[in-house]
Design a protein around this motif. Structure first.
Motif, short mmCIF file in Angstrom:
data_model
loop_
_atom_site.label_atom_id
_atom_site.label_comp_id
_atom_site.label_asym_id
_atom_site.label_seq_id
_atom_site.Cartn_x
_atom_site.Cartn_y
_atom_site.Cartn_z
N ILE A 110 -81.54 30.55 11.84
CA ILE A 110 -82.11 31.94 12.37
C ILE A 110 -82.83 31.34 13.91
CG2 ILE A 110 -82.43 33.29 10.26
CD1 ILE A 110 -85.34 31.26 11.68
N GLY A 111 -83.12 30.03 14.03
CA GLY A 111 -83.76 29.66 15.40
C GLY A 111 -83.47 30.23 16.47
N GLY A 112 -82.32 30.33 16.90
CA GLY A 112 -81.95 30.93 18.00
C GLY A 112 -81.70 32.60 18.07
N LEU A 113 -81.98 33.12 16.84
CA LEU A 113 -81.77 34.66 16.93
C LEU A 113 -82.96 35.35 17.50
CD1 LEU A 113 -80.40 35.34 13.22
CD2 LEU A 113 -79.27 35.31 15.31
N ALA A 114 -84.13 34.98 17.68
CA ALA A 114 -85.10 35.53 18.38
C ALA A 114 -84.90 35.83 19.76
CB ALA A 114 -86.66 34.55 18.17
N GLU A 115 -84.60 34.62 20.60
CA GLU A 115 -83.96 34.80 22.02
C GLU A 115 -83.07 35.79 22.01
OE1 GLU A 115 -84.77 32.87 24.67
OE2 GLU A 115 -83.64 33.95 25.90
N VAL A 116 -81.84 35.89 21.14
CA VAL A 116 -80.92 36.85 21.00
C VAL A 116 -81.14 38.16 20.99
CG1 VAL A 116 -78.60 37.56 19.77
CG2 VAL A 116 -79.12 35.31 20.43
N ILE A 117 -82.20 38.39 20.10
CA ILE A 117 -82.78 39.87 19.82
C ILE A 117 -83.61 40.51 20.93
CG2 ILE A 117 -84.46 41.01 18.22
CD1 ILE A 117 -83.14 39.54 16.03
N LYS A 118 -84.45 39.37 21.60
CA LYS A 118 -85.13 39.75 22.79
C LYS A 118 -84.16 40.16 23.91
CE LYS A 118 -88.74 36.74 21.96
NZ LYS A 118 -89.16 35.38 22.27
N VAL A 130 -86.80 37.03 1.53
CA VAL A 130 -87.43 35.73 1.26
C VAL A 130 -88.24 35.28 2.46
CG1 VAL A 130 -85.55 34.38 1.96
CG2 VAL A 130 -87.34 33.45 0.35
N THR A 131 -89.29 34.67 2.39
CA THR A 131 -89.97 34.18 3.78
C THR A 131 -89.88 32.77 3.73
OG1 THR A 131 -92.30 34.45 2.77
CG2 THR A 131 -91.29 36.35 4.10
N HIS A 132 -90.41 32.22 4.94
CA HIS A 132 -90.51 30.86 5.06
C HIS A 132 -91.41 30.56 6.12
CE1 HIS A 132 -89.11 26.82 4.71
NE2 HIS A 132 -88.36 26.75 5.97
N ASN A 133 -92.18 29.71 5.96
CA ASN A 133 -93.48 29.51 6.89
C ASN A 133 -93.32 28.39 7.73
OD1 ASN A 133 -96.15 29.47 7.70
ND2 ASN A 133 -96.95 28.38 5.95
N THR A 134 -92.38 28.77 8.76
CA THR A 134 -92.22 28.23 9.96
C THR A 134 -92.48 28.87 11.32
OG1 THR A 134 -89.91 28.62 9.90
CG2 THR A 134 -90.50 26.72 8.74
N ALA A 135 -92.35 28.25 12.50
CA ALA A 135 -92.65 28.70 13.67
C ALA A 135 -91.49 29.48 13.90
CB ALA A 135 -92.82 27.63 14.61
N ALA A 136 -90.29 28.89 13.68
CA ALA A 136 -89.00 29.70 14.13
C ALA A 136 -88.64 30.92 13.23
CB ALA A 136 -87.96 28.69 13.66
N PHE A 137 -89.11 30.97 12.18
CA PHE A 137 -89.09 32.21 11.05
C PHE A 137 -90.04 33.22 11.90
CE2 PHE A 137 -89.42 34.84 7.17
CZ PHE A 137 -87.99 35.29 7.16
N GLU A 138 -91.29 32.85 12.08
CA GLU A 138 -92.26 33.72 12.43
C GLU A 138 -91.91 34.32 13.93
OE1 GLU A 138 -96.85 33.27 13.80
OE2 GLU A 138 -96.23 31.95 12.09
N ALA A 139 -91.24 33.26 14.82
CA ALA A 139 -90.83 33.90 16.28
C ALA A 139 -89.68 34.99 15.89
CB ALA A 139 -90.12 32.84 16.92
N LEU A 140 -88.58 34.90 14.83
CA LEU A 140 -87.82 35.74 14.51
C LEU A 140 -88.56 37.28 14.35
CD1 LEU A 140 -84.75 36.73 13.97
CD2 LEU A 140 -85.00 35.77 11.64
N LEU A 141 -89.40 37.00 13.26
CA LEU A 141 -90.10 38.36 12.87
C LEU A 141 -90.86 38.93 14.13
CD1 LEU A 141 -91.75 37.38 9.42
CD2 LEU A 141 -89.27 38.42 9.69
N ALA A 143 -89.93 38.72 17.27
CA ALA A 143 -88.67 39.49 17.82
C ALA A 143 -88.36 40.81 17.31
CB ALA A 143 -87.63 38.51 18.18
N ILE A 144 -88.21 40.84 15.98
CA ILE A 144 -87.63 41.96 15.42
C ILE A 144 -88.84 43.06 15.59
CG2 ILE A 144 -87.09 42.89 12.97
CD1 ILE A 144 -85.89 40.22 12.19
N LYS A 145 -90.08 42.74 15.19
CA LYS A 145 -91.16 43.80 15.53
C LYS A 145 -91.11 43.93 16.80
CE LYS A 145 -94.75 42.56 12.83
NZ LYS A 145 -95.94 41.84 12.63
N GLY A 146 -91.11 43.41 17.82
CA GLY A 146 -91.32 43.69 19.20
C GLY A 146 -89.96 44.63 19.69
N LYS A 147 -89.07 44.68 19.01
CA LYS A 147 -87.90 45.66 19.30
C LYS A 147 -88.14 46.99 18.39
CE LYS A 147 -85.09 44.14 22.57
NZ LYS A 147 -83.64 44.03 22.67
N ASN A 148 -89.26 47.05 17.52
CA ASN A 148 -89.18 48.10 16.66
C ASN A 148 -87.96 48.54 15.79
OD1 ASN A 148 -91.95 49.30 17.37
ND2 ASN A 148 -91.01 50.19 19.15
#
Ligand SMILES: [Zn+2]
Ligand SMILES: [Zn+2]
Length: 362
Positions: A110-118, A130-141, A143-148
């Motif tokens: 999922i690391g690169g997905l934040a950039e793709v979604i943006k 399922v969640t995961h406590n990492t910067a990469a996962f947080e960045a993904l969430l 990016a998803i939130k940022g696009k509503n």
């Protein structure tokens, strides 16, 4: 000249200028044909299902183009691959993504997905619950939130909103797994007589659950679980899928020893032809609903041919910039092109701080 002739001349001139106005010389079209996807926009309906296993080192990223021209991206490699993946998608003519799937929260998926979604308009995002406590996962969430966008849950039995093919999740079957890999969203694609199963990092536990789920498992192509690790691809699962082709996505010279020998033996015993991103680069499969055509580009993104730099023609040694291992030019675990250093002699390799590969023992 008669009036009639003049009229014919004018029409001819008009036709010629219209043709040249398209702005594509023959050579450009030829170049485009080398790329995995037919990206001339006016022909976005190809009547083919295309599945492109993008070489992104040690990680997964799979682009699917449906016969009606919709795109789905399954995973996006590591964080640092996000830009490369986005550039690659653009080079393939992708303007928007109907579906993005993050198979499970590990950063090599999922690391690169934040950039793709943006970067691209996205219609729907699926993640397992399922969640995961990492910067990469947080960045993904974020990016998803940022696009509503809302997150749709990936789990067994869910049909994926994608036109032109049947696409559904066949795992995760359950919940509460100890191992994050077993949350992997596993996708089944059916187009005509052809089918693909993409397993993320699903391990033997999930494979056994799929075997017991009643889902149809038989398929032409299996993207094997967890980069070819021996913790996935158990013989019972391979027997049930009974694929003609398997794809292993892993980085050359990776730290995990992927793909493991046991996995290769299981696939070999079952008579499955194996394609590997570490050896074959980006692998593209096109199905017309009856047959599957396979192409590959060795090496880097945006490069269509590496034949000018075939290692056999070098006859020396090939070092890996990252791991500082060096190999014989015919070693099975050569690094991808961008990580290669060509070295003439063994002494030079040692002097430059490289250590010999354990497989080819140069
Ligand atoms: Zn994983
Ligand atoms: Zn992984």
């Amino acid at each position: 000249m008669s009036k009639k002739r003049w009229t014919i001349m004018l029409i001819l001139i008009l036709i010629i200028s219209m043709l040249s106005g398209c702005g594509q010389s023959t050579s450009t079209v030829k170049e485009q044909n080398v790329l995995p996807f037919d990206n001339q926009k006016q022909e976005s309906k190809t009547n083919q299902l295309e599945v492109c296993f993008i070489d992104c080192g040690q990680g997964d990223a799979i682009l699917i183009k449906t016969p009606v021209g919709e795109y789905m991206l399954v995973d996006g490699g590591k964080v640092e691959e996000g830009k490369n993946i986005s550039d690659f998608l653009r080079s393939q003519g992708v303007e928007q993504l109907a579906v993005v799937v993050g198979t499970h929260p590990h950063s090599d998926h999922i690391g690169g997905l934040a950039e793709v979604i943006k970067t691209f308009p996205v219609q729907k995002v699926y993640l397992p619950r399922v969640t995961h406590n990492t910067a990469a996962f947080e960045a993904l969430l974020n990016a998803i939130k940022g696009k509503n966008l809302k997150i749709s849950t990936a789990r067994q039995g869910v049909e994926i909103s994608l036109s032109g093919v049947e696409a559904r999740f066949i795992a995760p079957v359950g919940e509460g797994y100890d191992n994050l890999n077993n949350y992997s969203a596993v996708i089944r694609l059916d187009y005509g007589d052809n089918s693909f199963i993409l397993t993320g990092d699903a391990e033997e536990f999930s494979e056994k659950e799929m075997l017991g789920s009643g889902e149809k498992l038989n398929a032409d192509v299996l993207k094997v679980g967890h980069h070819g690790s021996s913790s996935s691809t158990c013989p019972d699962f391979v027997r049930a899928v009974s694929p003609q082709y398997a794809v292993i996505m892993c980085g050359a010279d990776n730290d995990y020893g992927h793909p493991h020998r046991e996995t290769l033996t299981t696939l070999d015993t079952a008579g499955v032809k194996v394609y590997r991103t570490d050896l074959h680069g980006t692998i593209n499969m096109k199905s017309d609903g009856q047959n599957i055509n396979i192409n590959n580009t060795t090496g880097d993104f945006n490069q269509t041919s590496k034949s000018a730099l075939k290692p056999e023609q070098n006859n020396g040694y090939i070092g890996n910039k990252n791991s500082l291992k060096f190999h014989r030019s015919n070693c099975k675990s050569l690094p991808i092109e961008k990580n290669r250093v060509y070295i003439e002699t063994r002494d030079e390799a040692i002097a430059r701080g490289f250590t010999p590969c354990g497989n080819c023992q140069p």
